[in-house]
Each structure stands twice: as structure tokens, then as C-alpha cells.
Design a protein around this motif. Sequence first.
Motif, PDB file in Angstrom:
ATOM      1  N   VAL A  94       0.875  -1.174   0.000  1.00  0.00           N
ATOM      2  CA  VAL A  94       0.000   0.000   0.000  1.00  0.00           C
ATOM      3  C   VAL A  94       0.911   1.221   0.000  1.00  0.00           C
ATOM      4  CG1 VAL A  94      -1.751   1.258   1.340  1.00  0.00           C
ATOM      5  CG2 VAL A  94      -1.805  -1.248   1.256  1.00  0.00           C
ATOM      6  N   PRO A  95       0.564   2.271  -0.750  1.00  0.00           N
ATOM      7  CA  PRO A  95       1.411   3.469  -0.736  1.00  0.00           C
ATOM      8  C   PRO A  95       1.609   4.004   0.678  1.00  0.00           C
ATOM      9  CG  PRO A  95      -0.225   3.632  -2.476  1.00  0.00           C
ATOM     10  CD  PRO A  95      -0.588   2.424  -1.656  1.00  0.00           C
ATOM     11  N   ARG A 103      -5.970 -12.687  11.307  1.00  0.00           N
ATOM     12  CA  ARG A 103      -5.411 -11.381  11.648  1.00  0.00           C
ATOM     13  C   ARG A 103      -5.356 -10.568  10.357  1.00  0.00           C
ATOM     14  NH1 ARG A 103      -2.551  -8.516  15.328  1.00  0.00           N
ATOM     15  NH2 ARG A 103      -1.020  -7.054  14.550  1.00  0.00           N
ATOM     16  N   LEU A 104      -5.923  -9.374  10.389  1.00  0.00           N
ATOM     17  CA  LEU A 104      -5.905  -8.450   9.260  1.00  0.00           C
ATOM     18  C   LEU A 104      -5.263  -7.173   9.751  1.00  0.00           C
ATOM     19  CD1 LEU A 104      -6.832  -7.595   6.367  1.00  0.00           C
ATOM     20  CD2 LEU A 104      -8.973  -6.823   7.426  1.00  0.00           C
ATOM     21  N   SER A 105      -4.224  -6.719   9.047  1.00  0.00           N
ATOM     22  CA  SER A 105      -3.549  -5.506   9.511  1.00  0.00           C
ATOM     23  C   SER A 105      -3.087  -4.650   8.335  1.00  0.00           C
ATOM     24  CB  SER A 105      -2.347  -5.863  10.390  1.00  0.00           C
ATOM     25  OG  SER A 105      -1.366  -6.542   9.631  1.00  0.00           O
ATOM     26  N   LEU A 108      -0.822  -4.330   3.552  1.00  0.00           N
ATOM     27  CA  LEU A 108      -2.088  -4.874   4.003  1.00  0.00           C
ATOM     28  C   LEU A 108      -1.886  -6.385   4.043  1.00  0.00           C
ATOM     29  CD1 LEU A 108      -5.120  -4.397   4.654  1.00  0.00           C
ATOM     30  CD2 LEU A 108      -5.558  -4.718   2.203  1.00  0.00           C
ATOM     31  N   THR A 109      -2.078  -6.986   5.214  1.00  0.00           N
ATOM     32  CA  THR A 109      -1.782  -8.403   5.387  1.00  0.00           C
ATOM     33  C   THR A 109      -2.940  -9.104   6.080  1.00  0.00           C
ATOM     34  OG1 THR A 109       0.564  -7.868   5.634  1.00  0.00           O
ATOM     35  CG2 THR A 109      -0.122 -10.058   6.350  1.00  0.00           C
ATOM     36  N   LEU A 110      -3.327 -10.239   5.533  1.00  0.00           N
ATOM     37  CA  LEU A 110      -4.325 -11.088   6.158  1.00  0.00           C
ATOM     38  C   LEU A 110      -3.693 -12.462   6.357  1.00  0.00           C
ATOM     39  CD1 LEU A 110      -8.072 -11.414   5.397  1.00  0.00           C
ATOM     40  CD2 LEU A 110      -6.681 -13.466   5.609  1.00  0.00           C
TER      41      LEU A 110
END
Length: 197
Positions: free
Chosen positions: A68-69, A137-139, A153-155
Motif C-alpha cells: 500500500v502506498p 489477523r488483518l492488519s 495490508l496483510t491477512l
Amino acid sequence: MDTIRSFSADSEDALWQQVAADMAREANLFEYTADLHQEGYTVRLELDIDLGGGFEGGFETTTFTAPVPTHVELRFALHEQDWIHEIGKLLGLTDVQLGYPELDPAYIITTNDPAALQGLLSDPVLRETLQKYQELRLSLAPTHHDNVDELFLTLTKEQAITDPQQLQEIYHLMLSLLQQLSPAAPVAPATSLRTNA
């Protein structure tokens, strides 16, 4: 590390037809990594299954990661409620409430901007997906890689999801979030996706 496959298409269905066909050709999916390119966005899918052996227990994970920018200011993490976090709340640790009855009791939610995160998750379809695959976990957080801050962005789900239809549902969540976070300038396919060797 397994070979990193690369797929691109103009639509989610066309993209996932390619991925499903490739996964069906694989004899085993103990390690599977693919970069999925659509509309200028890149999402990496990684499956990792270790059966363990002897006295060692195995593990399995499904991870989606997308750059992500760095100008995006929102930061957040959602992860499942469990007894450890319940004890933490009793000891004074706090999480935010977004006003979504299906998410607030299911997740520990931390963010630097509750209103922005509430808006990001305003689509009921996205919240339904988060509820369906709840133990995850979503971050959206920076990583420090080679002395450069990068935003991802990580899931992550501690289960190997090998059903292409279920993977596509999670991919749709990721792509929808990316489109909201960076609608005008998607991150071009880049080498900035981390590779765990």
C-alpha cells in the motif's frame, strides 16, 4: 521456497479460473505462492503447510499480502478475540468499537483512526467475509525492510485454505480494501512484496 507463480486478468473470475486450474494441477500444496495482478494492484497469496514429524507439531497458514502506498495514514489491526485478550481487557488494555455488531465482539480492533476504519469496513459483504473467516489477523502496518519503511495490508489465517472459491472470497476482501485505500494510484507490480526464503 516454492516457485512464485504470477497470474493477471481483467476480472476476479478470470483471475481465479487461472489460479484454480493451476492449483488443481499441483500434486500437493504444502508450499504455494502466487502473485495476483488485477487493475494495477498486486496481492501475494502464500500457503504453507508443515506436517511436522516426530515430536514436532505441524502448522499451516494462509497469507495474503499487498503493498500500500506509504502516504496512506490509516493503520489498523484486527485479530480474533480469545481468552488471552479477554484477560488483557480485564487488565486495562483497550480496543476500539466500530459499531458493527458482527465485528466488535469477534475481534480485538486497534487503529489510529476509528472513523476511517469504520468507513473502510462499511460494506456488509466485507464484514460478512471477516465473520466467515473469523480466526484471522488483518492488519495495515509498516514493515522495516532494508532500512526502508513499507506499508502492507496483510491477512493471515492459521489454517491452510486450499479451496479456490474460499480463497477468492478472501482475495475479494483484500482487493476491495486496496481499492478504497488507494483508489487513484494503485501500487504497480513490484519487487517490494516480501519473499520469505
